[in-house]
Design a protein around this motif. Structure first.
Motif, PDB file in Angstrom:
ATOM      1  N   ILE A   1       1.849   5.864  -7.601  1.00 35.09           N
ATOM      2  CA  ILE A   1       0.620   6.337  -8.253  1.00 35.09           C
ATOM      3  C   ILE A   1       0.599   7.866  -8.254  1.00 35.09           C
ATOM      4  N   ALA A   2       1.021   8.472  -7.140  1.00 38.19           N
ATOM      5  CA  ALA A   2       1.068   9.941  -7.058  1.00 38.19           C
ATOM      6  C   ALA A   2       2.048  10.523  -8.072  1.00 38.19           C
TER       7      ALA A   2
ATOM      8  N   VAL B   1       0.827  -1.213   0.000  1.00 42.27           N
ATOM      9  CA  VAL B   1       0.000   0.000   0.000  1.00 42.27           C
ATOM     10  C   VAL B   1       0.859   1.261   0.000  1.00 42.27           C
ATOM     11  N   SER B   2       1.889   1.298   0.832  1.00 42.70           N
ATOM     12  CA  SER B   2       2.684   2.528   0.962  1.00 42.70           C
ATOM     13  C   SER B   2       3.479   2.837  -0.302  1.00 42.70           C
TER      14      SER B   2
ATOM     15  N   SER C   1       2.993   1.651  -3.322  1.00 46.41           N
ATOM     16  CA  SER C   1       2.075   1.853  -4.451  1.00 46.41           C
ATOM     17  C   SER C   1       1.517   3.273  -4.443  1.00 46.41           C
ATOM     18  N   SER C   2       1.177   3.777  -3.275  1.00 48.61           N
ATOM     19  CA  SER C   2       0.594   5.123  -3.171  1.00 48.61           C
ATOM     20  C   SER C   2       1.559   6.184  -3.691  1.00 48.61           C
TER      21      SER C   2
ATOM     22  N   THR D   1      -4.165   0.333 -11.823  1.00 41.08           N
ATOM     23  CA  THR D   1      -3.641  -0.101 -10.524  1.00 41.08           C
ATOM     24  C   THR D   1      -4.322  -1.385 -10.041  1.00 41.08           C
TER      25      THR D   1
END
Length: 459
Positions: free
Chosen positions: A142-143, A135-136, A138-139, A343
């Protein structure tokens, strides 16, 4: 305006801000990732020291593919790239299948990269749940991809730079260890241990070629990135030569050194072969430093793959083969909706990793391989039709052409077909055709029976 000009026009709006240097790094960044740093472990398990031959054959196929792509991309620099070429030179169905198969393959490949990151992080944090890393990281990526293409290009440039310098350092250290008379336990004699150079015969060597193709996967993204390049012709030619040179040196040299330093049976049982080598040499902190590099490598490949899947879905939407909203750009010139959809591989990887932590990576690789192999095979087919069309209808002289046509193009196609068939007879890739053939059949049905197809967004 000819038909291909119409394809180019409908994909307008993207910002052309990628430099030739960034293009080269994008191509190398996508190819030097989990396939080399982790996937090579499985290749060595199949082939032993003959993995050098496996990756040499894979490099030869990649050379042929890059030659075909460079020629077509210089003629038509557009984001739809090989999907658009298949649509124009073969048929709309071919373009539809290539775009969707490739999009699905890379979406799943994104899942393999983030799965690998979660595995690498266990080196330092054994008790931290994998989903936190997924999660971390990937975030953040994506940003980056949502902000601007320039931000993506800059990030990928520095990611790739770290990988390249790390591999060069590894090669220098490994070469010293192998040739040093003070370290007789390391050297080429390890090629003949534990069953010899071909411990599983020629069959094992050939199966490892399949993994080598997974490792080289993403070099084709320079064709997609050309649609946002400042000077596409210069960028594509530079990226072609730089990528082939670097892949040949980095992959073949590093693998030759790895199996010369550590017996192949020990590599098969470890984590990343690079980390295993450093642990074997007992160099202080080296294993941790190299583990950081392989994390960067996986994030780099994931970054590139998020970019490429977003552009491929954007191309599908602009062609009327996906919901029109996926073809819309945000204020930064980014197809943000297409990015969000792309994603989905991360979400799938999170579920698979949670349910099957021991086999998650190999399962994700097997699922992603069909679309990748099918796309590479279709690039060779498309190039054949492209060249026949130009020979029959003429056209402006190109500054780059693949030598040896049609032999080289047909040879590439035959080798890719053989590799695709081989997956049916291997344990690790057994799901490739089990997943891929029904998926392809579903795409064909979708193409012919979809109702109320969205028209292309007007230029």
């Amino acid at each position: 305006m000819n038909n291909f000009d119409k394809i180019t026009q409908r994909e307008h709006g993207l910002q052309k801000k990628l430099t030739a240097g960034q293009m080269s790094m994008i191509a190398i960044g996508g190819a030097i990732g989990t396939g080399l740093f982790l996937g090579s472990k499985f290749a060595i398990g199949f082939a032993g020291p003959s993995v050098i031959l496996s990756y040499a054959i894979g490099a030869f196929i990649t050379l042929l593919l890059m030659g075909c792509l460079a020629e077509m991309t210089i003629a038509h620099p557009t984001t739809g790239s090989f999907g658009a070429y298949a649509e124009h030179y073969i048929s709309p169905l071919a373009g539809f299948l290539v775009r969707y198969a490739y999009w699905a393959a890379i979406v799943l490949a994104v899942g393999t990269e983030i799965t690998a990151v979660a595995e690498y992080m266990q080196f330092w944090f054994k008790d931290v749940p994998a989903w936190i890393w997924i999660v971390s990281f990937s975030s953040v990526l994506i940003a980056v991809n949502a902000f601007s293409v320039k931000a993506f290009g800059t990030t990928e440039y520095w990611f790739s730079t770290i990988k390249i310098f790390a591999i060069i350092g590894f090669i220098i250290l490994g070469a010293y260890v192998v040739i040093s008379p003070d370290l007789p336990e390391y050297g080429l004699h390890n090629y003949s241990l534990e069953g010899g150079f071909l411990p599983h015969g020629w069959t094992g060597m050939w199966v490892a070629v399949v993994i080598s193709i997974f490792s080289y996967l993403s070099v084709e993204m320079i064709a997609v990135a050309a649609g946002e390049a400042e000077n596409p012709e210069q960028a594509v030619k530079k990226a072609f030569y730089a990528t082939i040179l670097r892949l040949g040196i980095f992959y073949l040299t590093t693998l030759a050194l790895i199996v010369a330093i550590v017996p192949w049976t020990e590599i098969e049982q470890g984590q990343s072969p690079f980390v295993t080598v450093m642990q074997t040499l007992k160099i202080p902190y080296a294993a941790g430093i190299l583990n950081f590099v392989v994390v960067v490598a996986a994030l780099s490949a994931m970054n590139s793959q998020l970019y490429i899947t977003t552009r491929m879905m954007f191309s599908l939407a602009r062609g009327g083969d996906a919901p029109a909203g996926l073809g819309k750009l945000n204020a930064h010139g980014i197809p943000f909706n297409a990015l969000l959809l792309s994603t989905s591989g991360i979400a799938l990887a999170t579920i698979v990793y949670t349910l099957f932590p021991d086999t998650a990576f190999t399962l994700m690789v097997a699922l992603s391989m069909f679309g990748a192999l099918f796309t590479w095979m279709m690039i060779f087919v498309t190039h054949y039709f492209f060249r026949i069309h130009r020979n029959n209808n003429g056209g402006p002289a190109l500054s780059f052409q693949l030598k040896g046509f049609p032999v080289t193009t047909l040879l590439g196609f035959i080798l890719m077909l053989a590799i695709l068939i081989t997956t049916a007879f291997t344990e690790i890739f057994r799901m490739t055709l089990v997943f891929g053939i029904p998926f392809l059949a579903l795409l064909i049905l979708l193409f012919y029976f979809q109702k109320n197809r969205k028209p292309p967004i007007p230029s």
